[in-house]
Enzyme design. Structure first.
Site, PDB file in Angstrom:
ATOM      1  N   THR A 150     -10.581 -27.444  -4.775  1.00 56.15           N
ATOM      2  CA  THR A 150     -10.914 -27.351  -3.354  1.00 56.15           C
ATOM      3  C   THR A 150     -11.313 -25.918  -3.008  1.00 56.15           C
ATOM      4  O   THR A 150     -10.508 -25.156  -2.465  1.00 56.15           O
ATOM      5  CB  THR A 150      -9.724 -27.798  -2.478  1.00 56.15           C
ATOM      6  OG1 THR A 150      -8.587 -27.002  -2.816  1.00 56.15           O
ATOM      7  CG2 THR A 150      -9.395 -29.269  -2.666  1.00 56.15           C
ATOM      8  N   PRO A 151     -12.539 -25.534  -3.330  1.00 55.61           N
ATOM      9  CA  PRO A 151     -12.971 -24.170  -3.034  1.00 55.61           C
ATOM     10  C   PRO A 151     -12.887 -23.842  -1.541  1.00 55.61           C
ATOM     11  O   PRO A 151     -13.026 -24.714  -0.677  1.00 55.61           O
ATOM     12  CB  PRO A 151     -14.424 -24.146  -3.507  1.00 55.61           C
ATOM     13  CG  PRO A 151     -14.532 -25.259  -4.479  1.00 55.61           C
ATOM     14  CD  PRO A 151     -13.556 -26.302  -4.017  1.00 55.61           C
ATOM     15  N   ASP A 185       0.853  -1.191   0.000  1.00 52.38           N
ATOM     16  CA  ASP A 185       0.000   0.000   0.000  1.00 52.38           C
ATOM     17  C   ASP A 185       0.892   1.245   0.000  1.00 52.38           C
ATOM     18  O   ASP A 185       2.123   1.132   0.000  1.00 52.38           O
ATOM     19  CB  ASP A 185      -0.976  -0.039   1.179  1.00 52.38           C
ATOM     20  CG  ASP A 185      -0.280  -0.010   2.538  1.00 52.38           C
ATOM     21  OD1 ASP A 185       0.921   0.347   2.620  1.00 52.38           O
ATOM     22  OD2 ASP A 185      -0.942  -0.325   3.534  1.00 52.38           O
TER      23      ASP A 185
END
Length: 139
Positions: free
Chosen positions: A59-60, A17
């Protein structure tokens, strides 16, 4: 004893950031990469092969928890130490420890399931029992 794999990440300027610290969603991205790297290191075929041969699409992610301990910045190498610490009938839990040297930067937990495409509702998935051969490879 659980199998542990290590996935290395070089933090780039674009991962940070404006304050120069890693933007927090990148840790989730790297843990997802480490999850796949774990299966590949265990000898599990790529998801495309598993889908073609057995209908398993991958494999969600079902749940995630992350705890941040120290900041990281560009130019640093991080290691994601990944292990499977819990197997259930249809789900498993993967734990990730993100380190810079011996310092723990972040800890994460993912609950995942093996899934196939539903025949009755296009575009939807359903969980399946964890295949015994995959369980054996990863244990």
């Amino acid at each position: 004893m659980s199998r542990v794999t290590i996935h290395r990440v070089e933090v780039t300027f674009g991962d940070c950031d404006p304050a120069g610290i890693v933007f927090f969603p990148n840790f989730s991205r790297w843990m997802d990469q480490a999850s796949l790297a774990f299966f590949r290191a265990c000898g599990v075929p790529p998801w495309r092969e598993l889908e073609a041969e057995r209908g398993i699409v991958g494999t969600p992610l079902l749940e995630i928890q992350t705890r941040f301990l120290l900041p990281a910045t560009y130019g640093e190498e991080l290691e994601i130490h990944t292990e499977l610490d819990e197997w259930n009938e249809r789900t498993f839990r993967q734990c990730h420890v993100v380190k810079r040297g011996s310092d723990i930067i972040c800890e994460g937990m993912e609950l995942r399931a093996f899934c196939v495409r539903r025949a009755d509702i296009p575009g939807r998935l359903r969980t399946i029992p964890i295949p015994a051969d995959i369980l054996a490879l990863c244990s």
